[in-house]
Scaffold this motif. Sequence first.
Motif, short mmCIF file in Angstrom:
data_model
loop_
_atom_site.label_atom_id
_atom_site.label_comp_id
_atom_site.label_asym_id
_atom_site.label_seq_id
_atom_site.Cartn_x
_atom_site.Cartn_y
_atom_site.Cartn_z
N LEU A 130 -23.50 -102.81 -9.60
CA LEU A 130 -22.94 -101.75 -8.75
C LEU A 130 -21.48 -102.02 -8.44
O LEU A 130 -20.65 -101.10 -8.44
N ILE B 53 -27.10 -90.43 -12.56
CA ILE B 53 -28.03 -91.51 -12.84
C ILE B 53 -29.23 -90.98 -13.64
O ILE B 53 -29.80 -89.94 -13.32
N SER C 188 -32.84 -92.78 -14.94
CA SER C 188 -33.62 -94.00 -14.79
C SER C 188 -34.74 -94.08 -15.82
O SER C 188 -35.50 -93.12 -15.99
N SER D 66 -31.67 -98.03 -5.25
CA SER D 66 -30.33 -98.58 -5.03
C SER D 66 -29.29 -97.82 -5.84
O SER D 66 -28.19 -97.51 -5.34
N PHE D 67 -29.62 -97.50 -7.06
CA PHE D 67 -28.69 -96.75 -7.91
C PHE D 67 -28.55 -95.30 -7.44
O PHE D 67 -27.47 -94.71 -7.53
N PHE E 11 -26.20 -95.29 -4.62
CA PHE E 11 -24.86 -95.48 -5.17
C PHE E 11 -24.29 -94.16 -5.69
O PHE E 11 -23.12 -93.82 -5.44
N VAL F 142 -29.86 -96.25 -16.40
CA VAL F 142 -30.37 -97.52 -15.89
C VAL F 142 -31.70 -97.79 -16.58
O VAL F 142 -32.63 -96.99 -16.50
N VAL G 182 -28.88 -106.07 -9.47
CA VAL G 182 -28.37 -104.76 -9.08
C VAL G 182 -26.97 -104.83 -8.48
O VAL G 182 -26.07 -104.08 -8.89
#
Length: 798
Positions: A486, A554, A556, A540-541, A544, A504, A482
Amino acid sequence: MEVGQENFIRSTVSVATNSLGEPFICHSTTNQINSKGIWFGDDPLTYSLPIFLLQLFLMFIFTHFFYIILKPFGQTAVVSQILGGMTLGPSILGHSATFSEKVFPLKERSVLDTVTFFGFMLFIFLSGVKIDPTITFRLGRRNCVVGIAGYFVPYILAKVVLYILNHSASFDSDSYRMLYVVIEIQCIAAFPVITRFLSELQILNSEIGRLAASSSLVAEACFIVNMTLTFFIKLSLTKSIVVSIGSFLSSLVLFLFIIYVVHPAALWAIQQSPEGKPVEEIYICAVLVTLMICGLLGEIIGINALAVSFFIGLAIPDGPPLGAALVDKLDCFVSVVCIPMLFIIVGLRTNVYAIQTKKNVLGIQLIICTTFCGKVLGALLPLLYLRMPVRDAFALGFIMNIKGTVEMALLITLKLKNMVNDECFALMVLNLLFVSGIVSPVVKSLYDPSRRFLAYKRRTLMHHNNDEQLRILACIHKQENVLGILNLLSASNPTKESPIDLVVLQLIKLVGRSSSVLVAHVPCKKFGELPTLSDQIFNSFDKFADAYNGKITIHSYKGISPYATMHNDVCYLALEKRTTFIILPFHKRWIFGRTTESSFPFQQINKHVLEKAPCSVGVLIDRGNQKMFWCGHTKESTYHVAVFFFGGADDRETLAYAKRMLDQPYVYITLFLFSSTTEIVGGTETSKMLDTEILSEFRLKAFRNERVSFKDEMITSGRDLLSVVEYMESYYDLVLVGRKHGDSKVMSELHKWKNGELGVVGEILVSLNVGAQTSILVVQQQTRYWGSRNPEDSIRKV
């Protein structure tokens, strides 16, 4: 005298008949399991254990012998297993009475049959475990239509042909019943068989693979419903009302027990198993005990234990932890020992010399051909109506005709019940062998999953407009992947004018499931529930994206598939989302600057994506010691990037990526421009013109930019390049380099020194100590798109 009498009793075996005239085997009740050995006067082949071990040994030898020979011709394991069984049967070796009596004596057939069917019971159970019961709610119209048509079209056509045959050739009652049985077997589209076939052909998670798996599940459901209704209708017409009601109620109680007791108990066991820890043995044992008890109850009330096993498997949730643990414990034994044993007992009952009656042969072959064409037609018509390519529709029709373990087990069961004779049995086995032999190469020639990954335009960073959204697909294997991604995304300079649309994709190995899954991630919402590994990665994304306040979006996804076909998920999602750039984690892992782990499956995934991707690709080598640049972008932390430029399409793509980073206020770029007294890289005049053009654009944009520096490096040999790399040490956080370079004298020298999937320069950077904190991004420009044979052909943006 006593010893001789004991040996005589032990070796005596004869076939007698009971009061109904049915044959049975008489043999001594003396312990005949273990042999004392040849030195004590025993013949080991007259004892159950030695003869069983010999049978397993021969089974293994012959099936693997045929598999090694036929695998280069694209044949699946089913073909080799059938041939191995037939070789040991009366058609070849078993035709010798001596071999048959010594190796496969009648008294040992019951042992082999019982062990085989118990193993097949486990296979059916695992097939149920691997199915996601909620898939029925996700089946689309196309899947249901193809599945229903794939069963009823051949069924109706075959019934019409049977009616015509019966009136024209006047078959007797036994032959008519036998042809009816042939129709039932031929119309099956067994989900476990088809998913196994798709897995062996490595098209399980392609579009056709998903369609075939779900359609076969619908077709199998149609078969079960049809057979169940037929059974109870026949039962009500031939038995008393008490028997009919008793059979129906006892079956209903058993299935209600599976739904309302077994399934909730399995869910409770899963809740007691923390993520990442192995399932306790007590739960595995409880499931197996439940399987055996329910199978016994099914046999008591008149339901085949195989059917009960399948529904017990459905009651166990697929995937980790419980379903995956069961598959991990049992799958090797079932697939390596039990399933080949099934084909061995098929071969022992296949006698090609029994094929003699011309009328029966023609009738059976006509039924088989009708059902085969009916399945192709049942898949073809709906798909053509839904505007699917003709080649893909034909490929699906052939896949729906594949036969294997389920059909063979049903055929043996009917043979033991004398519902099919030796002639029909041999014809059905030969037909299965022939169809399995032709389907694999035909499907491979008709359907290539990578063909649909061709984009209709250039999807590269070089051809990307600065004022439009940049679509990136980031692949994740583990949490360790990750941070490096990033940092790279932060350096890619997402802005309001040119935001980043990030997909992602977490790549997860398929365990405890029969078919691949590509779904959007749904975060856990229960209060107090610990986040899963997937939740941690995607959170985490999300943080971000929040830090960039709308400049990054994002999406996912989780792709659960076998390693062999995992690249299909990556390429499919990249094509579907119109991705410009794919980021792949490198297959090696570093801790404290040293290589500690290398994953061959991940290496193969990267190799296949690089070959088939519909856009540009970057392989990110993360040495596991990066600073958190993206978290400090508001605190004026810096990120130093080195760009290697030799020339060629991949280097131009690398420079285009660096050009996007120029406007990031905390990124410092150093361009290493390599040249030579001779040609440093090979290439066409068009390629050299494009090199000059993009270098001019980069210099113009970097004019008076204090964060950009240039270093001209004159090299005359491969050793000069090595010196430049070694001099870099740990100054840079990221090195950008192209994957491929045209042949030249310098590159030829480097080829001899180092070469691999990262290209010559990329492999050198990975091998040499360029710094414990330095990451490397090896970039490949899009190589495949419609209407072009060479990536140099497209000069202007499309």
